[in-house]
Scaffold this active site. Structure first.
Site, PDB file in Angstrom:
ATOM      1  N   LYS B 122       0.843  -1.197   0.000  1.00  0.00           N
ATOM      2  CA  LYS B 122       0.000   0.000   0.000  1.00  0.00           C
ATOM      3  C   LYS B 122       0.882   1.252   0.000  1.00  0.00           C
ATOM      4  O   LYS B 122       0.589   2.234  -0.685  1.00  0.00           O
ATOM      5  CB  LYS B 122      -0.908   0.001   1.238  1.00  0.00           C
ATOM      6  N   GLN B 166      -4.896  -2.219   9.630  1.00  0.00           N
ATOM      7  CA  GLN B 166      -4.636  -3.482   8.942  1.00  0.00           C
ATOM      8  C   GLN B 166      -5.224  -4.643   9.744  1.00  0.00           C
ATOM      9  O   GLN B 166      -4.931  -4.803  10.923  1.00  0.00           O
ATOM     10  CB  GLN B 166      -3.117  -3.676   8.742  1.00  0.00           C
ATOM     11  N   ASP B 189     -11.914   2.507   3.777  1.00  0.00           N
ATOM     12  CA  ASP B 189     -12.322   1.121   3.526  1.00  0.00           C
ATOM     13  C   ASP B 189     -13.826   1.021   3.280  1.00  0.00           C
ATOM     14  O   ASP B 189     -14.297   0.061   2.665  1.00  0.00           O
ATOM     15  CB  ASP B 189     -11.983   0.244   4.748  1.00  0.00           C
TER      16      ASP B 189
END
Lengths: 362, 362
Positions: B122, B166, B189
């Site tokens: 990422k 995460q 997200d």
């Protein structure tokens, strides 16, 4: 509870759900089933007095006279009475045990006759089960801020466990902003996006399930209809009925499909379902041929159709052509007397549930 | 982004989605397709190098050698590159116009190798498009409060526009509480129930659409696949892929059905679909016979299967038996190289979108 159009099947703001929401004028639907539906009266015997008159084909009439082939009627009046009795018992028990009486506040803006009737019915239903009701009536030209001020007062009032803003609000108001002001812990309508999100997610549960779809599920449960593994079709995808009904069936492990105004052959999809919940708001949309033999049919629609023989000039019918459907389905809700009475029962149930949660009363 | 099991098809916590989420060990799936899948290698020519080896039937091989009958490959690598280039252009434009650089913060707890790899990927992807990345690494035995403290700091940091925790978090942590601490305006997200609720509701829009389902839709859009009025089936109903993918297809006016582990004849339902999105996390679950001729297939699964010939001892395959499916479907995503690369591209896109919204930059 919102009384806006229940699905995108009908673009008419007059097509509404459930008796205590339904408004006239009549015949304003823009979406109509492709097959024309003659309204010739049928002279049905007393045992089939709930049959509506969605078609007059002699074949259907012939079959309908054989009561062995008729679907079992899912009696929403009876079930809603059972639920109200259960709620009344729990309300009394709670008062006795901890001295708390559940309270429901309703805010009504303007003077629409239908809204006034709904609010009056809710008040009566509350009284009948021992729930205390609070009511605020505001003039049509109130500002958003005035409505929100009352919501905030109820949010902070420990004797109020559920808050309803009667919809529709006057056009000048911002409905979303006003509804968002209701504390999610008192949102007994269950329409807050946070509640809907929790309803959609696995491993999460909403604080409240919207009343009408909750009523549909309750009818299925109390009639012993198996849901897990069954194919279910929901007709209509409104925020207040169709969409949450689909999410509830999904949570109960049905394989769910949603039929809406863009569905190309809705009868084909519907015919695959063991369970049909119709919340389209279109009179007699669902014909007998749409239904899989033996399916269970829950008809949420309540639609006014012209009827010169009726003193009111109209009568109320469901989304489902009842007379045809009851010769194909294994069980079906009538209109009226099916889902309609369940909504208010579920509102009382949600208010009780809220009071129990707030006071940690099991 | 969550890396928990993507659906209830598989009860193994090792079955995960997407290359940068996938963990070994292998062969731990409890749900298996009813037909056994021999892993005899096929010697495919270069033009079909993406074909996996889910079956070795000579009939399928014969058809597969006729490239005319093969489905069009939906190239996720190519599309994700286009999107990253577009994001890079917009990031540069924003910096030049108002001096703001979008920022993405990632919080990693513990030292799982796979999680470290995802976070590194990422970070690299952010750097490549000009998004500033922030990283916090906390020891395995951190408390919930320590993680939340960092989330709150990022919530209040104006240079951070997106926050990712995460997953999976260490077992002693309360994932729901921790994720709920992320400011919804920075929840790139899109997993917050408020976002999911808005996704489900008509007339509301989520602040962020979850990355993987958003990637699936982007592949459909960029390949000119018509969605409105089409029948779509989503296989799997996880919170992170299946359920939001179904809601997105529904918002795009498809007639959507969800297939899951309780669906009785999943192949029958799937065969009715013009568009299939499979997010079951079960290797080669979807056979050629499940697919309607001409359907478009988006394969979200990435599943490790034993492969003695592979230096790693395993190889990655999708939920869909690619070789069979590509002789029936009109278009299909390969695994790897299909949906996988789209997820990170959508994360960058969501971060940019957040920065634009926060700074009111059009």
């Amino acid at each position: 509870m919102a009384s806006s159009v229940i699905s995108d099947f009908s673009s008419s703001p007059t097509a509404r759900l459930l008796p205590f929401r339904c408004t006239v004028p009549i015949g304003a639907f823009q979406f109509q089933p492709s097959v024309s539906i003659p309204l010739t009266p049928l002279h049905l015997n007393a045992s089939r007095s709930t049959l509506s008159r969605c078609c007059s084909s002699s074949a259907v009439t012939a079959v309908a006279t054989n009561t062995d082939t008729l679907a079992k009627v899912i009696d929403g009046k009876l079930v809603s009475k059972q639920i109200k009795d259960e709620v009344a018992g729990e309300v009394a028990g709670m008062k006795e045990a901890i001295g708390v009486v559940p309270g429901l506040a309703v805010i009504l803006v303007g003077s629409r006759k239908d809204s006034q009737t709904y609010v009056r019915n809710k008040k009566k239903a509350c009284e009948a089960v021992g729930i205390k009701s609070y009511e605020v009536n505001l003039p049509e030209d109130s500002t958003d801020e005035e409505v929100i001020k009352h919501i905030l007062e109820f949010n902070n009032d420990p004797s109020v466990h559920g808050i309803l803003v009667q919809l529709p609000l006057p056009r000048h108001m911002n409905e979303e902003n006003i509804l968002n002001a209701v504390n999610i812990e008192k949102d007994v309508d269950g329409f807050h996006p946070l509640n809907i999100g929790r309803l959609a997610m696995q491993g999460r549960d909403p604080l409240f399930v919207p009343c009408t779809p909750k009523g549909c599920m309750e009818l299925l449960y109390r009639h012993g209809v198996e849901i897990k593994g069954k194919r279910a079709v929901v007709i209509g995808r409104s925020n207040i009925v169709g969409m949450p009904a689909a999410l509830l069936l999904q949570k109960a492990n049905a394989t769910v499909s949603i039929v809406h105004s863009h569905t190309k052959i809705p009868e084909e999809v519907t015919r695959q379902a063991d369970i049909v919940i119709s919340a389209a708001g279109v009179a007699n949309l669902v014909r007998g041929g749409w239904i899989k033999p033996g399916a269970v049919v829950i008809d949420v629609g309540i639609n006014p159709v012209d009827d010169a023989e009726n003193p009111r000039g109209y009568r109320l019918v469901g989304d489902v052509c009842y007379e045809e459907a009851c010769t194909v389905a294994s069980a079906i809700t009538p209109v009226p007397g099916g889902v309609g009475p369940m909504t208010i029962a579920m509102l009382l149930s949600n208010t009780l549930e809220s009071a129990k949660r707030i006071h940690d009363f099991k």
